[in-house]
Design a protein around this motif. Structure first.
Motif, PDB file in Angstrom:
ATOM      1  N   PHE A  31       0.848  -1.178   0.000  1.00  0.00           N
ATOM      2  CA  PHE A  31       0.000   0.000   0.000  1.00  0.00           C
ATOM      3  C   PHE A  31       0.886   1.231   0.000  1.00  0.00           C
ATOM      4  O   PHE A  31       1.952   1.234   0.591  1.00  0.00           O
ATOM      5  CB  PHE A  31      -0.871  -0.097   1.261  1.00  0.00           C
ATOM      6  CG  PHE A  31      -1.334   1.193   1.862  1.00  0.00           C
ATOM      7  CD1 PHE A  31      -2.418   1.875   1.320  1.00  0.00           C
ATOM      8  CD2 PHE A  31      -0.707   1.733   2.978  1.00  0.00           C
ATOM      9  CE1 PHE A  31      -2.847   3.054   1.888  1.00  0.00           C
ATOM     10  CE2 PHE A  31      -1.136   2.907   3.549  1.00  0.00           C
ATOM     11  CZ  PHE A  31      -2.220   3.575   2.996  1.00  0.00           C
ATOM     12  N   HIS A  32       0.469   2.251  -0.721  1.00  0.00           N
ATOM     13  CA  HIS A  32       1.189   3.524  -0.605  1.00  0.00           C
ATOM     14  C   HIS A  32       0.284   4.686  -0.975  1.00  0.00           C
ATOM     15  O   HIS A  32      -0.697   4.529  -1.697  1.00  0.00           O
ATOM     16  CB  HIS A  32       2.462   3.537  -1.450  1.00  0.00           C
ATOM     17  CG  HIS A  32       2.213   3.723  -2.909  1.00  0.00           C
ATOM     18  ND1 HIS A  32       1.625   2.769  -3.686  1.00  0.00           N
ATOM     19  CD2 HIS A  32       2.482   4.777  -3.713  1.00  0.00           C
ATOM     20  CE1 HIS A  32       1.540   3.219  -4.916  1.00  0.00           C
ATOM     21  NE2 HIS A  32       2.036   4.436  -4.964  1.00  0.00           N
ATOM     22  N   THR A  33       0.605   5.852  -0.440  1.00  0.00           N
ATOM     23  CA  THR A  33      -0.179   7.049  -0.771  1.00  0.00           C
ATOM     24  C   THR A  33       0.765   8.094  -1.372  1.00  0.00           C
ATOM     25  O   THR A  33       1.967   8.095  -1.077  1.00  0.00           O
ATOM     26  CB  THR A  33      -0.857   7.646   0.481  1.00  0.00           C
ATOM     27  OG1 THR A  33       0.144   7.954   1.449  1.00  0.00           O
ATOM     28  CG2 THR A  33      -1.864   6.696   1.075  1.00  0.00           C
ATOM     29  N   PRO A  34       0.228   8.972  -2.216  1.00  0.00           N
ATOM     30  CA  PRO A  34       1.115   9.889  -2.936  1.00  0.00           C
ATOM     31  C   PRO A  34       1.696  11.008  -2.080  1.00  0.00           C
ATOM     32  O   PRO A  34       2.737  11.561  -2.424  1.00  0.00           O
ATOM     33  CB  PRO A  34       0.205  10.462  -4.033  1.00  0.00           C
ATOM     34  CG  PRO A  34      -1.191  10.303  -3.516  1.00  0.00           C
ATOM     35  CD  PRO A  34      -1.181   9.102  -2.647  1.00  0.00           C
ATOM     36  N   GLY A  35       1.029  11.357  -0.984  1.00  0.00           N
ATOM     37  CA  GLY A  35       1.539  12.469  -0.165  1.00  0.00           C
ATOM     38  C   GLY A  35       1.359  13.806  -0.855  1.00  0.00           C
ATOM     39  O   GLY A  35       2.152  14.731  -0.659  1.00  0.00           O
TER      40      GLY A  35
END
Ligand SMILES: Nc1ncnc2c1ncn2[C@@H]1O[C@H](COP(=O)(O)OP(=O)(O)OP(=O)(O)O)[C@@H](O)[C@H]1O
Ligand SMILES: [Mg+2]
Length: 439
Positions: free
Chosen positions: A226-230
């Motif tokens: 999982f990752h978020t763009p920030g």
């Protein structure tokens, strides 16, 4: 009434005699109050803070956020039971303070009792690193990026094993291995990897939604989960965390009232869940558990969702830190408000006004002279409009709206409804405006 201590066999131990009976045993023991050795006390204290791998992730991620990180990466092995590593690009810890960070009640975040009354950081107790290091093998590599060298510290079961200078970039990497290796009772209460991983995923998702300006990444066994763009955009954080379909079905919420700002996204009536796992509420960006707040949100949805269903919500409530006490529970997830009623009302109004905006209003004719499109207002729309026109000071009245039957609509502005006491003419737009602009 005199206090009596009794063993299970029913024979009184005799208050004042200075003896207690062991449960299930007839052997008499002399009570003696003693101060526990530090390693026992540390494990007891750690037990309050560190319940499972996700608690470690929570504390380390909160430290990274407090350190001003814009990128936070979490690596886990065996669902965090074998390894948890949190890497950030935050401020780092000055080399002469690193070992202090592992002492209980040592913190850079507050200094006085007054500070405790207006906490602006996620951490404030100076307990987390000490607690984690009491029940695991920990190493912390940190650098401030200035001219100072970085440092690597290793701590195991609460004992500092070594401190070495290390060249390194700005930021901190904390590695926690073999959690509960020295507390078998806690270790055996850990759940399956799938369950512990689910806790970690949910936790990181919540932080990603509270801090859309931070890029989060979760890796399990080296694979990115999982990752978020920030990017700073909550909508993009929702897409990354819950997926595009859910994000598409959500509407923005924004209301400022009585010094309280409520902001976020909420799902419409077609988006619901059988539990509250996607009803996330943050107070000054702290993820909280607060039954009354959750109820205030759900109150605004009353009648819109099938019974037993819960809405999908991400809301941040921003208010003066002095108006909220976060020092309530060891996990820092419970809060108390000075003006609870104001907070509850603001939250309910904010959600309700976003729901009203979502309710379909008949479109104006696009072709001049063409007959207006007839679209019947829904019962929900009537309910929301009517509720918005009620005096808000009378919460006990809210529950009892009369049952109404929608009869029609006049000039695309008034909803005509039939109720037990006659015909109701509801100004749908005025109601909407009032919710938006009142106070
Ligand atoms: N990732 C980090 N980056 C920079 N400083 C850190 C980091 N982690 C910990 N620290 C420093 O170490 C101190 C101790 O951390 P710890 O988590 O034990 O306590 P806290 O965050 O102050 O309070 P709490 O127990 O409520 O979390 C912090 O106050 C902070 O100064
Ligand atoms: Mg902390």
């Amino acid at each position: 009434m005199p206090l009596r201590l009794e063993s299970r066999d029913g024979r009184g131990g005799g208050a004042g005699q200075g003896t207690l009976r062991g449960i299930g045993s007839r052997e008499e023991k002399t009570t003696m109050i003693r101060i526990l050795p530090p390693e026992v006390a540390d494990k007891i204290a750690a037990g309050e803070v560190v319940e499972r791998p996700a608690s470690v992730v929570k504390e380390l991620v909160e430290n990274s956020i407090d350190a001003g990180a814009t990128r936070i990466r979490v690596d886990v092995q065996d669902a965090g039971k074998r390894l948890i590593r949190v890497t950030d690009n935050g401020s780092g810890i000055p080399h002469d303070e690193v070992t202090l960070a592992f002492h209980r009640y040592s913190t850079s975040k507050i200094a006085t009792v007054e500070d405790l009354a207006r906490i602006t950081t996620l951490g404030f107790r100076g307990e987390a690193l000490a607690s984690i290091a009491a029940v695991a093998q920990v190493s912390l590599l940190t650098g401030t990026g200035r001219d100072q060298p970085g440092v690597l510290v290793r701590v195991e079961g609460g004992r500092v094993l070594g401190v070495e200078p290390r060249a390194g970039r700005r930021g901190t990497v904390v590695t926690v291995e073999n959690l509960f290796y020295n507390t078998p009772a806690r270790h055996c209460f850990l759940k399956s990897d799938a369950t512990e991983m689910a806790h970690i995923g949910r936790l990181l998702g919540a932080y990603a939604l509270a801090y859309p300006e931070i890029g989060f990444a979760l890796y399990a066994e080296g694979k990115r989960r999982f990752h978020t763009p920030g990017s700073g955009k909550l909508r993009e954080a929702i897409i990354a965390t819950w997926g595009l379909e859910i994000a598409k079905a959500m509407r923005p919420v924004e209301l400022v009232r009585a010094g309280i700002r409520v902001q976020g996204y909420i799902g419409g009536r077609r988006l619901s869940r059988s539990n509250r796992s996607q009803l996330l509420i943050f107070v000054n960006r702290r993820w909280v558990q607060h039954t009354l707040l959750a109820r205030a949100v759900e109150e605004a949805y009353k009648g819109l969702l099938p019974s037993g269903q819960h809405p999908v919500v991400v809301l941040n409530i921003e208010l003066d830190p002095a108006a909220v006490d976060v020092n309530v529970h060891p996990t820092k997830r419970e809060v108390r408000f000075r003006r609870l009623q104001d907070v509850l009302e603001t939250v309910e109004r904010a959600v309700r006004s976003a729901l009203i905006q979502e309710a379909p209003t008949p479109a104006a004719p696009t072709v001049p002279g063409a007959p207006p499109r007839r679209r019947r207002p829904s019962r929900e729309m009537v309910r929301l409009a009517l509720e918005a026109q009620r005096p808000l000071e009378a919460p006990e009245e809210r529950a009892g709206l009369p049952p109404l039957r929608v009869v029609g609509q006049v000039r695309q502005t008034y909803i005509v409804a039939e109720g037990p006491e006659g015909v109701y003419l509801i100004d749908q737009h005025a109601a909407h405006e009032r919710v938006l602009y009142q106070e």
